[in-house]
Design a protein around this motif. Sequence first.
Motif, PDB file in Angstrom:
ATOM      1  N   UNK A 179       8.250 -16.620  -6.704  1.00 53.83           N
ATOM      2  CA  UNK A 179       7.669 -16.626  -5.361  1.00 53.83           C
ATOM      3  C   UNK A 179       8.625 -17.074  -4.258  1.00 53.83           C
ATOM      4  N   UNK A 180       9.363 -18.130  -4.514  1.00 49.51           N
ATOM      5  CA  UNK A 180      10.159 -18.751  -3.448  1.00 49.51           C
ATOM      6  C   UNK A 180      11.599 -18.265  -3.454  1.00 49.51           C
ATOM      7  N   UNK A 230       2.838 -17.882   8.875  1.00 53.85           N
ATOM      8  CA  UNK A 230       3.163 -19.251   8.489  1.00 53.85           C
ATOM      9  C   UNK A 230       3.960 -19.187   7.197  1.00 53.85           C
ATOM     10  N   UNK A 231       5.076 -19.887   7.159  1.00 55.39           N
ATOM     11  CA  UNK A 231       5.927 -19.947   5.969  1.00 55.39           C
ATOM     12  C   UNK A 231       5.782 -21.322   5.329  1.00 55.39           C
ATOM     13  N   UNK A 232       5.763 -21.336   4.001  1.00 57.39           N
ATOM     14  CA  UNK A 232       5.707 -22.605   3.265  1.00 57.39           C
ATOM     15  C   UNK A 232       7.105 -22.928   2.766  1.00 57.39           C
ATOM     16  N   UNK A 233       7.557 -24.126   3.106  1.00 55.33           N
ATOM     17  CA  UNK A 233       8.907 -24.585   2.769  1.00 55.33           C
ATOM     18  C   UNK A 233       8.765 -25.879   1.973  1.00 55.33           C
ATOM     19  N   UNK A 234       8.918 -25.794   0.662  1.00 57.28           N
ATOM     20  CA  UNK A 234       8.818 -26.974  -0.207  1.00 57.28           C
ATOM     21  C   UNK A 234      10.110 -27.791  -0.121  1.00 57.28           C
ATOM     22  N   UNK A 235       9.988 -29.118  -0.097  1.00 58.07           N
ATOM     23  CA  UNK A 235      11.165 -29.983  -0.074  1.00 58.07           C
ATOM     24  C   UNK A 235      11.024 -31.105  -1.098  1.00 58.07           C
ATOM     25  N   UNK A 236      11.231 -30.810  -2.371  1.00 53.89           N
ATOM     26  CA  UNK A 236      11.107 -31.862  -3.386  1.00 53.89           C
ATOM     27  C   UNK A 236      12.278 -32.837  -3.402  1.00 53.89           C
ATOM     28  N   UNK A 237      13.233 -32.685  -2.509  1.00 50.06           N
ATOM     29  CA  UNK A 237      14.412 -33.554  -2.509  1.00 50.06           C
ATOM     30  C   UNK A 237      14.153 -34.918  -1.895  1.00 50.06           C
ATOM     31  N   UNK A 238      13.038 -35.081  -1.182  1.00 49.55           N
ATOM     32  CA  UNK A 238      12.789 -36.354  -0.509  1.00 49.55           C
ATOM     33  C   UNK A 238      12.941 -37.522  -1.463  1.00 49.55           C
ATOM     34  N   UNK A 239      13.774 -38.462  -1.084  1.00 48.73           N
ATOM     35  CA  UNK A 239      14.038 -39.631  -1.908  1.00 48.73           C
ATOM     36  C   UNK A 239      15.276 -39.485  -2.773  1.00 48.73           C
ATOM     37  N   UNK A 240      15.673 -38.258  -3.047  1.00 52.88           N
ATOM     38  CA  UNK A 240      16.815 -38.063  -3.945  1.00 52.88           C
ATOM     39  C   UNK A 240      18.163 -38.347  -3.282  1.00 52.88           C
ATOM     40  N   UNK A 241      18.180 -38.532  -1.970  1.00 50.27           N
ATOM     41  CA  UNK A 241      19.435 -38.900  -1.319  1.00 50.27           C
ATOM     42  C   UNK A 241      19.845 -40.328  -1.652  1.00 50.27           C
ATOM     43  N   UNK A 242      18.899 -41.118  -2.073  1.00 48.97           N
ATOM     44  CA  UNK A 242      19.159 -42.512  -2.408  1.00 48.97           C
ATOM     45  C   UNK A 242      19.666 -42.601  -3.845  1.00 48.97           C
ATOM     46  N   UNK A 283       6.606 -25.881  -8.444  1.00 50.18           N
ATOM     47  CA  UNK A 283       6.367 -25.516  -7.047  1.00 50.18           C
ATOM     48  C   UNK A 283       6.486 -24.003  -6.851  1.00 50.18           C
ATOM     49  N   UNK A 284       7.430 -23.376  -7.540  1.00 50.11           N
ATOM     50  CA  UNK A 284       7.564 -21.920  -7.468  1.00 50.11           C
ATOM     51  C   UNK A 284       6.290 -21.247  -7.969  1.00 50.11           C
ATOM     52  N   UNK A 285       5.705 -21.779  -9.037  1.00 49.43           N
ATOM     53  CA  UNK A 285       4.483 -21.184  -9.588  1.00 49.43           C
ATOM     54  C   UNK A 285       3.302 -21.312  -8.626  1.00 49.43           C
ATOM     55  N   UNK A 286       3.329 -22.310  -7.733  1.00 46.00           N
ATOM     56  CA  UNK A 286       2.259 -22.482  -6.747  1.00 46.00           C
ATOM     57  C   UNK A 286       2.353 -21.442  -5.635  1.00 46.00           C
ATOM     58  N   UNK A 287       3.511 -20.848  -5.464  1.00 47.98           N
ATOM     59  CA  UNK A 287       3.718 -19.904  -4.376  1.00 47.98           C
ATOM     60  C   UNK A 287       4.494 -20.551  -3.252  1.00 47.98           C
ATOM     61  N   UNK A 288       4.529 -19.899  -2.140  1.00 46.11           N
ATOM     62  CA  UNK A 288       5.307 -20.381  -1.007  1.00 46.11           C
ATOM     63  C   UNK A 288       6.435 -19.419  -0.723  1.00 46.11           C
ATOM     64  N   UNK A 289       7.259 -19.788   0.227  1.00 52.07           N
ATOM     65  CA  UNK A 289       8.321 -18.897   0.670  1.00 52.07           C
ATOM     66  C   UNK A 289       9.713 -19.439   0.355  1.00 52.07           C
ATOM     67  N   UNK A 290       9.906 -20.730   0.591  1.00 51.24           N
ATOM     68  CA  UNK A 290      11.221 -21.340   0.412  1.00 51.24           C
ATOM     69  C   UNK A 290      11.079 -22.640  -0.375  1.00 51.24           C
TER      70      UNK A 290
END
Length: 156
Positions: A80-81, A18-30, A47-54
């Motif tokens: 991490x990411x 399982x890969x974790x893919x963070x997407x903090x961009x939600x809402x920023x398109x507006x 988010x990088x400090x929390x870990x994950x892959x992308x």
Amino acid sequence: MPKQNLNPGMSKIKTKEIKIYWTPRDGLQDPRFAASSGQITKLCRLLDSYGGDYLEIGFPATNKETQKAIDELSGYSWKNVQPFIFGKCAVAQNAQKDKTFCSLLESAISNVTIVVKGWAEHYMQQCNKEWEQNIEDALRSVKLLRESGKDKIFVD
């Protein structure tokens, strides 16, 4: 008491990884949503400090603050990411005329996620084009991103 399987359907799914893919961009398109480059940068580092892959930083063509954050984070030593930027397929035959797509080509971030409409009827109604054009745009976009030296390209 024996363990109860709360989701019996999940036991049938064979998952190796399982890969974790963070997407903090939600809402920023507006353009009405105002996040400073500092806020975006801080969130991405957190988010990088929390870990994950992308981690998808954002869409460089959205606004100046997102572009500034992407520029600042391009030199960051990720723990991490793997950082990604987000964008859309090139819709012009001459991709150099498509400013939003060019923002992906010009970014120092070497991983890209491009969005491709996955529902034929929706695509044909929204874009007033044949479905095959969507596929051609996606393939041409991936080819151009590869030629520009992008490492990983995800199609969403």
